[in-house]
Structures are given as structure tokens and as C-alpha cells.
Design a protein around this motif. Structure first.
Motif, PDB file in Angstrom:
ATOM      1  N   ALA A  91       0.841  -1.206   0.000  1.00 55.14           N
ATOM      2  CA  ALA A  91       0.000   0.000   0.000  1.00 55.14           C
ATOM      3  C   ALA A  91       0.876   1.257   0.000  1.00 55.14           C
ATOM      4  O   ALA A  91       0.660   2.188   0.765  1.00 55.14           O
ATOM      5  CB  ALA A  91      -0.965  -0.012   1.188  1.00 55.14           C
ATOM      6  N   CYS A  93       2.493   4.725  -0.998  1.00 56.36           N
ATOM      7  CA  CYS A  93       2.068   5.998  -1.559  1.00 56.36           C
ATOM      8  C   CYS A  93       2.949   7.074  -0.913  1.00 56.36           C
ATOM      9  O   CYS A  93       3.987   6.740  -0.339  1.00 56.36           O
ATOM     10  CB  CYS A  93       0.581   6.256  -1.299  1.00 56.36           C
ATOM     11  SG  CYS A  93       0.142   6.264   0.440  1.00 56.36           S
ATOM     12  N   ASP A 159      -2.230  15.465   1.742  1.00 56.22           N
ATOM     13  CA  ASP A 159      -2.998  14.231   1.534  1.00 56.22           C
ATOM     14  C   ASP A 159      -2.098  13.132   0.987  1.00 56.22           C
ATOM     15  O   ASP A 159      -0.961  13.389   0.561  1.00 56.22           O
ATOM     16  CB  ASP A 159      -4.144  14.493   0.549  1.00 56.22           C
ATOM     17  CG  ASP A 159      -5.208  13.383   0.577  1.00 56.22           C
ATOM     18  OD1 ASP A 159      -5.143  12.493   1.452  1.00 56.22           O
ATOM     19  OD2 ASP A 159      -6.108  13.424  -0.285  1.00 56.22           O
ATOM     20  N   LEU A 160      -2.640  11.913   0.972  1.00 60.34           N
ATOM     21  CA  LEU A 160      -1.939  10.784   0.365  1.00 60.34           C
ATOM     22  C   LEU A 160      -2.079  10.885  -1.151  1.00 60.34           C
ATOM     23  O   LEU A 160      -3.151  11.192  -1.659  1.00 60.34           O
ATOM     24  CB  LEU A 160      -2.555   9.457   0.814  1.00 60.34           C
ATOM     25  CG  LEU A 160      -2.555   9.146   2.301  1.00 60.34           C
ATOM     26  CD1 LEU A 160      -3.167   7.772   2.541  1.00 60.34           C
ATOM     27  CD2 LEU A 160      -1.140   9.202   2.865  1.00 60.34           C
ATOM     28  N   SER A 162      -1.049   8.675  -4.727  1.00 61.09           N
ATOM     29  CA  SER A 162      -0.486   7.442  -5.268  1.00 61.09           C
ATOM     30  C   SER A 162      -0.146   7.672  -6.742  1.00 61.09           C
ATOM     31  O   SER A 162       1.002   7.927  -7.093  1.00 61.09           O
ATOM     32  CB  SER A 162      -1.483   6.305  -5.051  1.00 61.09           C
ATOM     33  OG  SER A 162      -0.961   5.123  -5.562  1.00 61.09           O
ATOM     34  N   THR A 163      -1.143   7.632  -7.625  1.00 61.07           N
ATOM     35  CA  THR A 163      -0.859   7.880  -9.052  1.00 61.07           C
ATOM     36  C   THR A 163      -0.872   9.376  -9.376  1.00 61.07           C
ATOM     37  O   THR A 163      -0.356   9.788 -10.410  1.00 61.07           O
ATOM     38  CB  THR A 163      -1.942   7.216  -9.923  1.00 61.07           C
ATOM     39  OG1 THR A 163      -3.214   7.779  -9.562  1.00 61.07           O
ATOM     40  CG2 THR A 163      -1.974   5.714  -9.717  1.00 61.07           C
ATOM     41  N   GLY A 164      -1.505  10.181  -8.542  1.00 65.12           N
ATOM     42  CA  GLY A 164      -1.664  11.612  -8.825  1.00 65.12           C
ATOM     43  C   GLY A 164      -2.939  11.898  -9.613  1.00 65.12           C
ATOM     44  O   GLY A 164      -3.256  13.058  -9.883  1.00 65.12           O
ATOM     45  N   THR A 166      -6.128  11.676  -8.759  1.00 57.86           N
ATOM     46  CA  THR A 166      -7.157  12.420  -8.019  1.00 57.86           C
ATOM     47  C   THR A 166      -6.815  13.914  -8.012  1.00 57.86           C
ATOM     48  O   THR A 166      -7.681  14.762  -8.211  1.00 57.86           O
ATOM     49  CB  THR A 166      -7.274  11.889  -6.568  1.00 57.86           C
ATOM     50  OG1 THR A 166      -7.483  10.481  -6.638  1.00 57.86           O
ATOM     51  CG2 THR A 166      -8.409  12.536  -5.817  1.00 57.86           C
TER      52      THR A 166
HETATM   53  P1  AMP Z   1      -4.254   8.683  -6.575  1.00 53.76           P
HETATM   54  O1  AMP Z   1      -5.397   9.290  -7.355  1.00 53.76           O
HETATM   55  O2  AMP Z   1      -3.840   7.345  -7.127  1.00 53.76           O
HETATM   56  O3  AMP Z   1      -3.094   9.635  -6.400  1.00 53.76           O
HETATM   57  O4  AMP Z   1      -4.794   8.336  -5.123  1.00 53.76           O
HETATM   58  C1  AMP Z   1      -5.143   9.379  -4.277  1.00 53.76           C
HETATM   59  C2  AMP Z   1      -6.377   9.052  -3.472  1.00 53.76           C
HETATM   60  O5  AMP Z   1      -6.312   7.741  -2.948  1.00 53.76           O
HETATM   61  C3  AMP Z   1      -6.444   9.987  -2.298  1.00 53.76           C
HETATM   62  O6  AMP Z   1      -7.812  10.241  -1.995  1.00 53.76           O
HETATM   63  C4  AMP Z   1      -5.777   9.228  -1.194  1.00 53.76           C
HETATM   64  O7  AMP Z   1      -6.294   9.611   0.073  1.00 53.76           O
HETATM   65  C5  AMP Z   1      -6.058   7.770  -1.548  1.00 53.76           C
HETATM   66  N1  AMP Z   1      -4.870   6.905  -1.350  1.00 53.76           N
HETATM   67  C6  AMP Z   1      -3.793   6.799  -2.152  1.00 53.76           C
HETATM   68  N2  AMP Z   1      -2.924   5.887  -1.695  1.00 53.76           N
HETATM   69  C7  AMP Z   1      -3.466   5.376  -0.581  1.00 53.76           C
HETATM   70  C8  AMP Z   1      -3.064   4.371   0.375  1.00 53.76           C
HETATM   71  N3  AMP Z   1      -1.906   3.717   0.266  1.00 53.76           N
HETATM   72  N4  AMP Z   1      -3.880   4.140   1.417  1.00 53.76           N
HETATM   73  C9  AMP Z   1      -5.043   4.801   1.547  1.00 53.76           C
HETATM   74  N5  AMP Z   1      -5.482   5.740   0.700  1.00 53.76           N
HETATM   75  C10 AMP Z   1      -4.717   6.030  -0.354  1.00 53.76           C
END
Ligand code: AMP
Length: 216
Positions: A91, A93, A159-160, A162-164, A166
Motif C-alpha cells: 500500500a 504511496c 494528503d496521500l 499514489s498515481t496523482g 485524483t
Molecule cells: P491517486 O489518485 O492514485 O493519487 O490516489 C489518491 C487518493 O487515494 C487519495 O484520496 C488518497 O487519500 C487515496 N490513497 C492513495 N494511496 C493510498 C493508500 N496507500 N492508502 C489509503 N489511501 C490512499
């Protein structure tokens, strides 16, 4: 009986293969069942489903003996009373600062502006901006942080990411990378003492599933 605390989503999905490698199967799918306590194929092991930010609390107070928690949740919790034997490397990020595309963050920081920052991660954010010498007013939110700058409620979010995707979908850009996040195995210290015989092999199972595969 050993109780393992997991949260739905990436942590649950990425923990399952680690358990499966040791022949442990969770017998119900949390996406199809509303049950919060899930049996496994081992009579002495059950899984409880809790919110990600509650996993450290369940393990601290013995509601669960062992759990998988993101470093973000652990830092916010404080980690007291928890044994943290393993970084599970799942998990993954990062925690970042993001602002609307048209907000000149670097300029605001140079000017010594006071920023309003919306986040669920107030400890991480407070510590980061304090170290940087930036004055911030933190607004605590519990979800959908991206909305705060879009509605004018905050200048920035922590915020968290991962891919960017969001951030991009909401016209936000990442301007600071605060820290990398992965999930940790956390263990109740009393449970480790009292249930040694059952807990050690389970911790070893996670360690074996985490260890890099040796190449010959
Ligand atoms: P992303 O669009 O892939 O950058 O993901 C971002 C969204 O997913 C945000 O709302 C984060 O809060 C949530 N997120 C991303 N990675 C994690 C993780 N490892 N655990 C929980 N929430 C995550």
C-alpha cells in the motif's frame, strides 16, 4: 485466538496474498459481506475490519492482537504501546502538499504568507510546516481533502498521493513531497508476551512474505 486488524481497500487486498503464501485464507469477501469479523481457514485466527486510522488504536487497546497500518495512520496515532516489527512494503504511496494549479505556492512561502491547509494528517502537516518555518492554520477534515481548495476553504491540502490522478482530476498540483508511506505490521506488546506460541509464527509468515526473493 489471534485477532488481526485490517482496513478495507489496498491494505486488505495487498495483505491477502501475504497470508495466502502461508496457506491462510480469509473465508468471506468484505466487498460482498457486511460482517466486521471475518473467519479464516484457521480456527485460531480471525480478521476484524476497521477504519485505516483506527487500526493502531485497536491493536494498542487489545481489540486486535496484530494489525496492518499505514505509516500515515501510525504517525497520527503516535505509535505508543505498539511493537512495530516489520515494514511490509505494501500500500505504498506518499504524503504531499498540493495546491490549485493557479496558486503560486513558492511565492507565498517566500513572502512568509500564512497558509490555510486542510488535512486529515494534522500531526504530519504541523511537523512538516514547523520544520520549514511556514506559518499555517490547519483545518482538520476526515475525507475529500481535494474539495477544500476548490471551494476556497483552504490554500493547500496535505494528503496521500499514489498515481496523482485524483489531484489532476481536481486541478491540483503537488508542490511538496513530505514522506513516503508504506504499511507496517503492528503488534500489541502484551499479546506478544501472552500468545508467543501463536504470534511468532504469524509474524514470521509476514516476514517471509516481505523478504526479497533471493536470486541465485
Ligand atoms: P491517486 O489518485 O492514485 O493519487 O490516489 C489518491 C487518493 O487515494 C487519495 O484520496 C488518497 O487519500 C487515496 N490513497 C492513495 N494511496 C493510498 C493508500 N496507500 N492508502 C489509503 N489511501 C490512499
Amino acid at each position: 485466538m489471534i485477532t488481526l486488524a485490517l482496513s478495507k481497500g489496498r491494505i486488505f487486498d495487498e495483505t491477502l496474498p501475504m497470508l495466502a503464501a502461508a496457506g491462510i485464507e480469509v473465508l468471506e469477501d468484505p466487498d460482498k459481506s457486511r460482517k466486521l469479523i471475518l473467519p479464516t481457514n484457521r480456527a485460531d485466527l480471525r480478521v476484524v475490519l476497521v477504519r485505516a486510522s483506527d487500526v493502531p488504536t485497536y491493536v494498542e487497546y487489545g481489540g486486535a492482537d496484530i494489525g496492518v497500518a499505514g505509516k500515515d495512520s501510525l504517525i497520527e496515532h503516535g505509535g505508543h504501546g505498539l511493537y512495530q516489527p516489520l515494514d511490509l512494503q505494501i500500500a505504498k504511496c506518499r504524503v504531499s502538499v498540493a495546491v490549485p494549479r493557479d496558486f503560486d505556492y513558492a511565492h507565498a512561502v517566500r513572502q512568509g504568507a500564512r497558509l490555510r491547509v486542510a488535512t486529515k494528517y494534522t500531526h504530519i502537516a504541523r511537523e512538516f510546516f514547523a520544520r520549514k518555518g511556514v506559518h499555517v492554520d490547519l483545518v482538520k477534515l476526515y475525507g475529500s481533502m481535494e474539495l477544500a481548495p476548490l471551494t476556497g476553504m483552504a490554500d493547500a491540502i496535505v494528503d496521500l498521493v499514489s498515481t496523482g490522478n485524483t489531484l489532476r482530476a481536481n486541478n491540483l498540483v503537488e508542490v511538496e513531497h513530505i514522506m513516503d508511506i508504506s504499511s507496517q505490521l503492528i503488534v500489541n506488546q502484551a499479546a506478544l508476551r501472552l500468545k508467543q506460541a501463536a504470534m511468532r509464527p504469524l509474524i514470521d509468515t509476514f516476514a517471509a512474505a516481505t523478504a526479497p526473493v533471493a536470486t541465485v
